[in-house]
Design a protein around this motif. Structure first.
Motif, short mmCIF file in Angstrom:
data_model
loop_
_atom_site.label_atom_id
_atom_site.label_comp_id
_atom_site.label_asym_id
_atom_site.label_seq_id
_atom_site.Cartn_x
_atom_site.Cartn_y
_atom_site.Cartn_z
N SER A 115 54.37 1.88 38.70
CA SER A 115 54.36 1.21 40.00
C SER A 115 53.20 1.66 40.88
CB SER A 115 55.69 1.43 40.72
OG SER A 115 55.94 2.80 40.90
N GLU A 116 52.53 2.76 40.52
CA GLU A 116 51.44 3.27 41.35
C GLU A 116 50.07 3.25 40.68
OE1 GLU A 116 52.73 7.12 42.67
OE2 GLU A 116 54.22 6.25 44.02
N GLU A 117 50.03 3.06 39.36
CA GLU A 117 48.75 3.00 38.67
C GLU A 117 48.87 2.31 37.32
OE1 GLU A 117 47.32 7.07 37.50
OE2 GLU A 117 49.17 7.66 38.49
N ILE A 118 47.72 1.84 36.86
CA ILE A 118 47.62 1.23 35.54
C ILE A 118 46.51 1.95 34.80
CG2 ILE A 118 47.05 -0.88 34.26
CD1 ILE A 118 48.12 -2.44 36.67
N ILE A 119 46.77 2.24 33.54
CA ILE A 119 45.77 2.89 32.69
C ILE A 119 45.46 1.94 31.54
CG2 ILE A 119 45.28 4.84 31.16
CD1 ILE A 119 47.28 6.45 32.95
N SER A 120 44.19 1.71 31.30
CA SER A 120 43.76 0.89 30.17
C SER A 120 42.88 1.76 29.28
CB SER A 120 42.96 -0.33 30.66
OG SER A 120 42.44 -1.04 29.57
N LYS A 121 43.25 1.84 27.99
CA LYS A 121 42.45 2.62 27.04
C LYS A 121 42.00 1.67 25.94
CE LYS A 121 42.55 6.50 23.79
NZ LYS A 121 41.39 6.03 23.11
N SER A 122 40.69 1.60 25.75
CA SER A 122 40.14 0.83 24.65
C SER A 122 40.42 1.60 23.37
CB SER A 122 38.64 0.62 24.84
OG SER A 122 38.08 0.09 23.66
N LEU A 123 41.05 0.96 22.41
CA LEU A 123 41.39 1.64 21.16
C LEU A 123 40.19 1.75 20.23
CD1 LEU A 123 44.87 0.01 20.56
CD2 LEU A 123 44.37 2.25 21.54
N SER A 125 36.62 1.95 21.50
CA SER A 125 35.56 2.79 22.08
C SER A 125 36.10 4.04 22.76
CB SER A 125 34.76 1.98 23.10
OG SER A 125 35.53 1.75 24.26
N ASN A 126 37.39 4.13 22.91
CA ASN A 126 38.04 5.25 23.60
C ASN A 126 37.76 5.28 25.10
OD1 ASN A 126 39.42 6.24 21.36
ND2 ASN A 126 37.60 7.35 20.68
N LYS A 127 37.17 4.22 25.65
CA LYS A 127 36.94 4.13 27.09
C LYS A 127 38.28 4.01 27.81
CE LYS A 127 34.81 1.23 30.60
NZ LYS A 127 34.09 -0.02 30.86
N VAL A 128 38.45 4.78 28.88
CA VAL A 128 39.68 4.78 29.66
C VAL A 128 39.35 4.41 31.10
CG1 VAL A 128 41.61 6.18 30.49
CG2 VAL A 128 40.72 6.54 28.19
N CYS A 129 40.15 3.49 31.67
CA CYS A 129 40.01 3.10 33.07
C CYS A 129 41.36 3.28 33.75
CB CYS A 129 39.59 1.65 33.20
SG CYS A 129 37.96 1.30 32.51
N VAL A 130 41.32 3.64 35.02
CA VAL A 130 42.54 3.83 35.81
C VAL A 130 42.42 3.01 37.09
CG1 VAL A 130 44.02 5.50 37.01
CG2 VAL A 130 42.84 6.16 34.90
N LEU A 131 43.46 2.25 37.39
CA LEU A 131 43.54 1.49 38.63
C LEU A 131 44.73 2.04 39.41
CD1 LEU A 131 42.66 -0.92 40.44
CD2 LEU A 131 44.28 -2.32 39.11
N LYS A 132 44.47 2.59 40.59
CA LYS A 132 45.54 3.14 41.43
C LYS A 132 45.82 2.18 42.57
CE LYS A 132 44.55 7.90 40.34
NZ LYS A 132 45.66 8.75 40.05
N GLN A 133 47.06 2.21 43.05
CA GLN A 133 47.42 1.36 44.17
C GLN A 133 46.51 1.65 45.36
OE1 GLN A 133 51.22 3.80 44.52
NE2 GLN A 133 51.29 2.63 46.39
N LYS A 134 46.17 0.60 46.09
CA LYS A 134 45.25 0.77 47.23
C LYS A 134 45.97 1.20 48.50
CE LYS A 134 41.78 -2.29 45.45
NZ LYS A 134 41.06 -3.51 45.52
N ALA A 135 47.18 0.69 48.68
CA ALA A 135 47.97 1.04 49.87
C ALA A 135 49.32 1.60 49.41
CB ALA A 135 48.17 -0.20 50.74
#
Length: 172
Positions: A115-123, A125-135
């Protein structure tokens, strides 16, 4: 209790939910055991904290290509590769016992949704991105995978946005 199984080159890996525990104030977790061919290997992967998030309604244990096994350990979740049995840690998921909503696999990504963040991991390239809630008052409510590259993120303020999986940036 539930058991999740995963075939590896070295045999059958099993994540066994043993019991539901409440370490404090409504924080519900599963105490688990991890075995390889019925031999307990829990300590090798979990250390002394063998607990996973309890809300597994939207839990997908195995990647589409069957090369990855996702373990929703509280806070310090990780993947296990089927060929090497190597543990790949993911970014710490804050307050995961209460915020974890599930995970999804696409052909190329693992998406972990709270509910507060999303994690995306490329299987690949192993690249990882994190999106956190803004408010703090606007939570991530739901996600819908559109295709292999995009998802729709629904927010608690009744808005939504399309997000790229590779970057977790909103589609302009």
């Amino acid at each position: 209790m539930e058991t999740f199984q995963f075939e590896t080159i070295q045999g059958k890996l099993s994540l066994i939910c043993l019991d539901v525990v409440e370490p404090n104030n409504g924080r519900m977790l599963y105490k688990v055991k991890l075995t390889l061919n019925d031999i307990d290997i829990t300590a090798s992967y979990f250390g002394t904290w063998n607990y996973i998030n309890c809300h597994l309604r939207n839990y997908s244990s195995t990647s589409i290509d069957k090369k990855w096994f996702y373990i929703p350990k509280e806070g310090n979740h990780f993947l296990i590769h089927s060929e090497t049995l190597q543990k790949e840690e993911l970014p710490y998921l804050s307050v995961s016992a209460v915020t974890f909503k599930g995970n999804y696999f696409t052909e190329n990504h693992l998406i972990v949704f709270s509910s507060e963040e999303i994690i995306s991991k490329s299987l690949g390239s192993n690249k990882v991105c994190v999106l956190k809630q803004k408010a703090k008052e606007v939570y991530f409510q739901d996600i819908t995978l559109l295709d292999a590259t995009k998802l729709v993120l629904s927010l608690s303020d009744n808005t939504s946005q399309i997000v790229w999986l590779d970057t977790l940036q909103a589609l302009e």
